[in-house]
Design an enzyme around this catalytic site. Structure first.
Site, PDB file in Angstrom:
ATOM      1  N   ASN A  70     -25.594  21.895 -21.571  1.00  0.00           N
ATOM      2  CA  ASN A  70     -27.025  22.067 -21.339  1.00  0.00           C
ATOM      3  C   ASN A  70     -27.617  20.713 -21.007  1.00  0.00           C
ATOM      4  O   ASN A  70     -27.120  19.674 -21.444  1.00  0.00           O
ATOM      5  CB  ASN A  70     -27.722  22.610 -22.586  1.00  0.00           C
ATOM      6  CG  ASN A  70     -27.529  24.092 -22.768  1.00  0.00           C
ATOM      7  OD1 ASN A  70     -27.143  24.806 -21.853  1.00  0.00           O
ATOM      8  ND2 ASN A  70     -27.797  24.571 -23.968  1.00  0.00           N
ATOM      9  N   ARG A 101     -23.078  28.719 -21.331  1.00  0.00           N
ATOM     10  CA  ARG A 101     -21.980  27.751 -21.515  1.00  0.00           C
ATOM     11  C   ARG A 101     -20.714  28.453 -21.985  1.00  0.00           C
ATOM     12  O   ARG A 101     -19.624  28.189 -21.469  1.00  0.00           O
ATOM     13  CB  ARG A 101     -22.385  26.651 -22.493  1.00  0.00           C
ATOM     14  CG  ARG A 101     -23.440  25.710 -21.922  1.00  0.00           C
ATOM     15  CD  ARG A 101     -23.953  24.757 -22.966  1.00  0.00           C
ATOM     16  NE  ARG A 101     -24.596  25.532 -24.038  1.00  0.00           N
ATOM     17  CZ  ARG A 101     -24.813  25.074 -25.261  1.00  0.00           C
ATOM     18  NH1 ARG A 101     -24.465  23.846 -25.584  1.00  0.00           N
ATOM     19  NH2 ARG A 101     -25.401  25.832 -26.147  1.00  0.00           N
TER      20      ARG A 101
END
Length: 99
Positions: A44, A26
């Site tokens: 996520n 990320r």
């Protein structure tokens, strides 16, 4: 995400599978997208995948999609599902909570 797209822009949603959580995926995505001036978000997912929504000039979006097929050094990407979306993501690129 109802804002119309400027000419030459596109929006896609990516579902990225493999070893993509716990490897700074990320953080890496935010840096890559921000450096390219793209809009959207990354998060996520509870199933172990990473989801990305990205809007911007088509060539820059395509470059990010290709970069996501490799990801950061510790990642092992096995699949990237690319889903065209309508409209434009909110300006800026950010990390969202897990969904």
């Amino acid at each position: 995400m109802r804002t119309p797209l400027p000419e030459g822009w596109k929006t896609v949603r990516l579902i990225i599978r493999g070893r993509v959580q716990g490897v700074s995926y990320r953080y890496w995505t935010v840096n890559e997208a921000t450096a390219s001036g793209l809009d959207g978000w990354v998060r996520n997912r509870r199933d172990g995948s990473v989801e990305v929504l990205v809007s911007g000039p088509a060539p820059a979006v395509d470059e990010l999609v290709e970069a996501c097929r490799l990801g950061p050094p510790a990642a092992h990407v096995t699949d990237v599902e690319v889903l065209p979306q309508e409209g434009r993501a909110e300006p800026g690129f950010r990390q969202l909570p897990t969904a």
